[in-house]
Write a protein that holds these residues in place. Structure first.
Motif, PDB file in Angstrom:
ATOM      1  N   TYR A 101       3.511  -0.138   5.646  1.00 40.23           N
ATOM      2  CA  TYR A 101       4.257  -1.047   4.789  1.00 40.23           C
ATOM      3  C   TYR A 101       3.393  -1.497   3.619  1.00 40.23           C
ATOM      4  N   ASP A 102       3.955  -1.478   2.393  1.00 37.05           N
ATOM      5  CA  ASP A 102       3.174  -1.857   1.205  1.00 37.05           C
ATOM      6  C   ASP A 102       3.627  -3.185   0.599  1.00 37.05           C
ATOM      7  N   TRP A 103       4.482  -3.918   1.306  1.00 33.36           N
ATOM      8  CA  TRP A 103       4.927  -5.255   0.885  1.00 33.36           C
ATOM      9  C   TRP A 103       5.737  -5.241  -0.400  1.00 33.36           C
ATOM     10  N   SER A 104       6.241  -4.065  -0.808  1.00 34.68           N
ATOM     11  CA  SER A 104       7.025  -3.993  -2.044  1.00 34.68           C
ATOM     12  C   SER A 104       8.369  -4.708  -1.904  1.00 34.68           C
ATOM     13  N   LYS A 105       8.811  -4.919  -0.660  1.00 34.31           N
ATOM     14  CA  LYS A 105      10.075  -5.635  -0.443  1.00 34.31           C
ATOM     15  C   LYS A 105       9.840  -6.987   0.217  1.00 34.31           C
ATOM     16  N   GLY A 106       8.612  -7.499   0.082  1.00 37.82           N
ATOM     17  CA  GLY A 106       8.311  -8.825   0.585  1.00 37.82           C
ATOM     18  C   GLY A 106       8.268  -8.912   2.101  1.00 37.82           C
ATOM     19  N   TYR A 107       8.222 -10.153   2.580  1.00 35.18           N
ATOM     20  CA  TYR A 107       8.101 -10.399   4.012  1.00 35.18           C
ATOM     21  C   TYR A 107       9.285  -9.818   4.785  1.00 35.18           C
ATOM     22  N   GLN A 108      10.472  -9.892   4.184  1.00 30.36           N
ATOM     23  CA  GLN A 108      11.667  -9.446   4.884  1.00 30.36           C
ATOM     24  C   GLN A 108      11.656  -7.954   5.171  1.00 30.36           C
ATOM     25  N   GLY A 109      10.921  -7.178   4.368  1.00 31.40           N
ATOM     26  CA  GLY A 109      10.907  -5.728   4.543  1.00 31.40           C
ATOM     27  C   GLY A 109      10.037  -5.242   5.668  1.00 31.40           C
TER      28      GLY A 109
ATOM     29  N   ILE B 186       4.109   5.480   1.247  1.00 31.55           N
ATOM     30  CA  ILE B 186       2.765   6.061   1.293  1.00 31.55           C
ATOM     31  C   ILE B 186       1.841   5.119   0.526  1.00 31.55           C
ATOM     32  N   THR B 187       0.917   4.505   1.243  1.00 28.83           N
ATOM     33  CA  THR B 187       0.058   3.481   0.637  1.00 28.83           C
ATOM     34  C   THR B 187      -1.259   4.034   0.116  1.00 28.83           C
ATOM     35  N   ALA B 188      -1.672   5.192   0.597  1.00 25.20           N
ATOM     36  CA  ALA B 188      -2.910   5.820   0.129  1.00 25.20           C
ATOM     37  C   ALA B 188      -2.827   7.309   0.420  1.00 25.20           C
ATOM     38  N   ALA B 189      -3.479   8.119  -0.436  1.00 24.17           N
ATOM     39  CA  ALA B 189      -3.444   9.575  -0.244  1.00 24.17           C
ATOM     40  C   ALA B 189      -4.634  10.210  -0.958  1.00 24.17           C
TER      41      ALA B 189
ATOM     42  N   SER C 168      -1.328  -2.312   7.880  1.00 26.46           N
ATOM     43  CA  SER C 168      -1.170  -1.435   6.719  1.00 26.46           C
ATOM     44  C   SER C 168      -2.493  -0.837   6.261  1.00 26.46           C
ATOM     45  N   ILE C 169      -2.425   0.415   5.839  1.00 28.03           N
ATOM     46  CA  ILE C 169      -3.606   1.179   5.410  1.00 28.03           C
ATOM     47  C   ILE C 169      -3.731   1.057   3.902  1.00 28.03           C
ATOM     48  N   SER C 170      -4.911   0.681   3.436  1.00 26.47           N
ATOM     49  CA  SER C 170      -5.098   0.381   2.014  1.00 26.47           C
ATOM     50  C   SER C 170      -5.867   1.449   1.250  1.00 26.47           C
ATOM     51  N   ASP C 171      -6.731   2.215   1.933  1.00 27.10           N
ATOM     52  CA  ASP C 171      -7.533   3.198   1.205  1.00 27.10           C
ATOM     53  C   ASP C 171      -8.052   4.269   2.159  1.00 27.10           C
ATOM     54  N   LEU C 172      -8.356   5.439   1.575  1.00 26.05           N
ATOM     55  CA  LEU C 172      -8.901   6.585   2.303  1.00 26.05           C
ATOM     56  C   LEU C 172     -10.036   7.186   1.485  1.00 26.05           C
ATOM     57  N   SER C 173     -11.033   7.719   2.158  1.00 26.46           N
ATOM     58  CA  SER C 173     -12.112   8.416   1.452  1.00 26.46           C
ATOM     59  C   SER C 173     -12.666   9.515   2.347  1.00 26.46           C
ATOM     60  N   PHE C 174     -12.935  10.688   1.758  1.00 25.17           N
ATOM     61  CA  PHE C 174     -13.524  11.803   2.494  1.00 25.17           C
ATOM     62  C   PHE C 174     -15.000  11.964   2.148  1.00 25.17           C
TER      63      PHE C 174
ATOM     64  N   ALA D 245       8.486  -4.742  13.157  1.00 22.59           N
ATOM     65  CA  ALA D 245       7.633  -4.116  14.174  1.00 22.59           C
ATOM     66  C   ALA D 245       7.844  -2.611  14.268  1.00 22.59           C
ATOM     67  N   GLN D 246       8.995  -2.129  13.831  1.00 20.83           N
ATOM     68  CA  GLN D 246       9.291  -0.696  13.922  1.00 20.83           C
ATOM     69  C   GLN D 246       8.758   0.095  12.728  1.00 20.83           C
ATOM     70  N   TYR D 247       8.245  -0.602  11.702  1.00 21.99           N
ATOM     71  CA  TYR D 247       7.788   0.127  10.512  1.00 21.99           C
ATOM     72  C   TYR D 247       6.588   0.998  10.889  1.00 21.99           C
ATOM     73  N   PRO D 248       6.600   2.267  10.500  1.00 27.58           N
ATOM     74  CA  PRO D 248       5.514   3.162  10.932  1.00 27.58           C
ATOM     75  C   PRO D 248       4.176   2.840  10.268  1.00 27.58           C
ATOM     76  N   THR D 249       3.106   2.999  11.021  1.00 24.29           N
ATOM     77  CA  THR D 249       1.747   2.942  10.486  1.00 24.29           C
ATOM     78  C   THR D 249       1.030   4.166  11.024  1.00 24.29           C
ATOM     79  N   LYS D 250       0.863   5.170  10.171  1.00 21.42           N
ATOM     80  CA  LYS D 250       0.223   6.396  10.642  1.00 21.42           C
ATOM     81  C   LYS D 250      -0.438   7.136   9.486  1.00 21.42           C
ATOM     82  N   ILE D 251      -1.300   8.066   9.841  1.00 24.96           N
ATOM     83  CA  ILE D 251      -2.015   8.893   8.869  1.00 24.96           C
ATOM     84  C   ILE D 251      -1.689  10.341   9.191  1.00 24.96           C
ATOM     85  N   MET D 252      -1.294  11.084   8.175  1.00 27.22           N
ATOM     86  CA  MET D 252      -0.895  12.473   8.363  1.00 27.22           C
ATOM     87  C   MET D 252      -1.806  13.397   7.553  1.00 27.22           C
ATOM     88  N   LEU D 253      -2.140  14.536   8.160  1.00 28.23           N
ATOM     89  CA  LEU D 253      -2.917  15.571   7.483  1.00 28.23           C
ATOM     90  C   LEU D 253      -1.982  16.711   7.098  1.00 28.23           C
TER      91      LEU D 253
END
Length: 359
Positions: A323-331, A305-308, A32-38, A334-342
């Motif tokens: 994934y931001d863990w808002s639905k706990g471990y069950q949420g 969306i965990t950071a923007a 999971s992605i936690s922060d972004l900075s330009f 392996a198929q949950y997306p992890t990506k960054i979009m411009l």
């Protein structure tokens, strides 16, 4: 030439935004992605982005803001998940911090990184700041309930401020430092007097604070909470008549039930002063705080969306899906997306609404 080609230019001129021109960043984090900075330096020919993630790494990408192409340029590691990252104003250094209770500084020209700050518990947020003509310093906010200030020429903090509870979020603009803690406390500090808390209040939002973000002119800040609400707050009492809050990142009620999602990040457009909210519902929106109006809303991107953030000239909006863990471990799966979009920002998407003069 339009940003990212012609697809983005076809977005309709209404309040529903278009994701067709959005481009994925290559070589994304493994967790999971936690922060972004330009990189904020307007004199740099190239645009760089730092990404912090739970895989214990900071990645630095070079971003071509005309084509949306990205290339990994550097990576360094912490000993635990990384929660926060921030570029220095010269664009040559990145500071990062996380669950290893440390902040690290990376010199991008040499590629070397070193520990520059230490807390007793995880550091939730780190920011560069500078006051007057002094060299840039960093401020760290930790779950150990303290803010610490660090001169990068010294090993020990130059000052520390005790807060009411664990620090969940923090932002800096000019001389304004805003700190959000557990139990909904908001501390405002004038960095010309960094050891004094100028003002303390409890968030006008009724549930846990997720993010604070300072206005471009440092006259105030926005707060996002876990219950799909955002508040606009001014620092000075004389401006408090302009304070307001609004609902966002909620689904239409189904009977007696309303699905409510956390506001995970807020970013102000550096040119127009309008701002974005991004949430656990997988949507982002652009808003005009002065007109109290939503400029654009976008369809779900297929995951939280965990950071923007906006880049330095406001022409690109980047959002991280993970994934931001808002639905706990069950949420999590392996198929949950992890990506960054411009997302290429079109001229009409973030411009403030024209003011309507009263007769």
């Amino acid at each position: 030439m339009s940003l990212f080609g012609s697809a983005a230019a076809s977005a309709p001129n209404n309040t529903i935004g278009d994701l067709k021109g959005d481009v994925a960043v290559s070589e994304t984090p493994e967790d999971s992605i936690s922060d972004l900075s330009f990189n904020p330096n307007p004199n740099d020919a190239k645009d760089f982005m730092a990404v912090a993630s739970w895989d214990k790494k900071i990645r630095i990408y070079e971003v071509n803001t005309s084509t949306g192409q990205t290339q990994g340029r550097h990576m360094y590691q912490h000993n635990a998940p990384v929660f926060s990252c921030h570029f220095a104003k010269d664009g040559k250094r990145v500071v990062s911090a996380g669950a290893d209770n440390q902040a690290k500084l990376c010199d991008l020209e040499s590629g070397k990184d070193s520990v520059v700050a230490q807390h007793d518990q995880p550091i939730r947020s780190v920011r560069f700041f500078d006051v007057d003509s002094q060299p840039q310093m960093i401020v760290t906010g930790s779950w150990d309930k303290t803010i610490k200030y660090w001169d990068l020429r010294q090993q020990q903090p130059v000052a520390s401020v005790q807060c009411q509870d664990r620090i969940y979020t923090m932002d800096v603009k000019d001389n304004l430092l805003v700190v959000g803690t557990a139990e909904r406390y908001i501390n405002i500090i004038n960095l010309k007097e960094p050891t004094k808390i100028y003002k303390t209040l409890q968030s006008p939002l009724k549930w846990q604070t997720r993010v604070v973000s300072c206005f471009n002119d440092s006259a105030g800040y926005a707060i996002g909470s876990i219950e799909g609400r955002c508040a606009i707050q001014y620092v000075e009492d004389k401006d408090s008549g302009s304070n307001f809050s609004f609902r966002c990142h909620r689904e239409p009620p189904q009977g007696n039930t309303t699905q409510v999602y956390a506001v995970n990040d807020i970013s102000f457009n550096p040119v127009h002063g309008t701002f974005s909210t991004a949430g656990s519902d997988g949507t982002f929106h652009f808003w005009d705080k002065d007109a109290k109006h939503r400029l654009k809303g976008y369809p779900s991107v297929g995951g939280s969306i965990t950071a923007a953030k906006f880049n330095r000239d406001g022409k690109v909006f980047v959002y991280a899906i993970s994934y931001d863990w808002s639905k706990g471990y069950q949420g999590n799966n392996a198929q949950y997306p992890t990506k960054i979009m411009l997302h290429p920002v079109l001229p009409d998407e973030c411009k403030p609404r024209p003011s309507v003069k009263k007769r």
